[in-house]
Enzyme design. Structure first.
Site, PDB file in Angstrom:
ATOM      1  N   GLU A  69       3.163  -0.768  -2.518  1.00  0.00           N
ATOM      2  CA  GLU A  69       2.679  -0.375  -3.839  1.00  0.00           C
ATOM      3  C   GLU A  69       3.315   0.920  -4.353  1.00  0.00           C
ATOM      4  O   GLU A  69       2.745   1.622  -5.175  1.00  0.00           O
ATOM      5  CB  GLU A  69       1.150  -0.298  -3.839  1.00  0.00           C
ATOM      6  CG  GLU A  69       0.547  -1.669  -3.654  1.00  0.00           C
ATOM      7  CD  GLU A  69      -0.957  -1.713  -3.767  1.00  0.00           C
ATOM      8  OE1 GLU A  69      -1.450  -2.612  -4.441  1.00  0.00           O
ATOM      9  OE2 GLU A  69      -1.629  -0.850  -3.173  1.00  0.00           O
TER      10      GLU A  69
ATOM     11  N   HIS B 269      -3.728   6.920  -4.802  1.00  0.00           N
ATOM     12  CA  HIS B 269      -4.179   5.526  -4.834  1.00  0.00           C
ATOM     13  C   HIS B 269      -5.087   5.295  -3.643  1.00  0.00           C
ATOM     14  O   HIS B 269      -4.742   5.648  -2.520  1.00  0.00           O
ATOM     15  CB  HIS B 269      -2.965   4.599  -4.766  1.00  0.00           C
ATOM     16  CG  HIS B 269      -3.326   3.149  -4.710  1.00  0.00           C
ATOM     17  ND1 HIS B 269      -2.697   2.274  -3.856  1.00  0.00           N
ATOM     18  CD2 HIS B 269      -4.236   2.418  -5.389  1.00  0.00           C
ATOM     19  CE1 HIS B 269      -3.201   1.066  -4.027  1.00  0.00           C
ATOM     20  NE2 HIS B 269      -4.146   1.129  -4.950  1.00  0.00           N
TER      21      HIS B 269
ATOM     22  N   HIS C  62      -8.318   2.557  -1.954  1.00  0.00           N
ATOM     23  CA  HIS C  62      -9.099   1.320  -1.999  1.00  0.00           C
ATOM     24  C   HIS C  62     -10.533   1.644  -1.585  1.00  0.00           C
ATOM     25  O   HIS C  62     -11.106   0.962  -0.743  1.00  0.00           O
ATOM     26  CB  HIS C  62      -8.489   0.254  -1.078  1.00  0.00           C
ATOM     27  CG  HIS C  62      -7.229  -0.323  -1.624  1.00  0.00           C
ATOM     28  ND1 HIS C  62      -7.205  -1.506  -2.320  1.00  0.00           N
ATOM     29  CD2 HIS C  62      -5.959   0.128  -1.605  1.00  0.00           C
ATOM     30  CE1 HIS C  62      -5.966  -1.759  -2.693  1.00  0.00           C
ATOM     31  NE2 HIS C  62      -5.197  -0.785  -2.270  1.00  0.00           N
TER      32      HIS C  62
END
Length: 158
Positions: free
Chosen positions: A15, A34, A36
């Site tokens: 990513e 980033h 999750h």
């Protein structure tokens, strides 16, 4: 930043594209974080924004916490959606089914914002989430943004 360096072997994390593209598109951003995190990721499954059910939603740069359209992780399409969805908005963007992006000038600010958005996502999922949530009006959110600017930018305090 030397973006050519991150595309050489060994392969970077899949990513990497939206990190590169956001940094290229936004000279006001130094950090692209980033994650999750559980509730930010879970709340995005609905592929809809988180409305202004709480005044702290304003820390994400608008009257809601916008979600990008869906694209497969690691693709240029996802990166394009992320860059487009951040236009005119700073600094947080949940990606449909692919986590949360936070942008900031410093890592500390990015981490603080990621925790704030995760807290809001948790509140939304547990409380208002998938039921009809009462939301703040445009007028109320305008006042919230005014207060937020004074709070987050000490030089703006009167």
């Amino acid at each position: 930043m030397d973006f050519a360096r991150i595309t050489r072997q060994p392969s970077p994390f899949i990513e990497w594209r939206f990190h590169r593209d956001i940094l290229r598109a936004r000279d006001d951003v130094n950090v692209v974080l980033h994650t999750h995190s559980t509730f930010s990721n879970y709340s995005r499954r609905a592929r809809a924004c988180i409305p202004c059910f709480h005044y702290m939603v304003a820390v994400a740069g608008g009257n809601d916490i916008r979600c990008s359209p869906y694209a497969c992780f690691g693709t240029q399409t996802l990166s394009d959606y992320a860059v487009k969805s951040l236009e005119g908005r700073m600094p947080a963007l949940p990606l449909a089914t692919s986590g949360l992006i936070v942008t900031a000038q410093t890592f500390e600010k990015a981490l603080w914002l990621a925790v704030e958005v995760e807290t809001l996502a948790k509140m939304y999922v547990h409380g208002a989430g998938y039921r009809r949530a009462a939301v703040l009006s445009e007028t109320e959110m305008a006042q919230v943004h005014e207060q937020m600017n004074a709070w987050l930018r000490p030089s703006a305090r009167s």
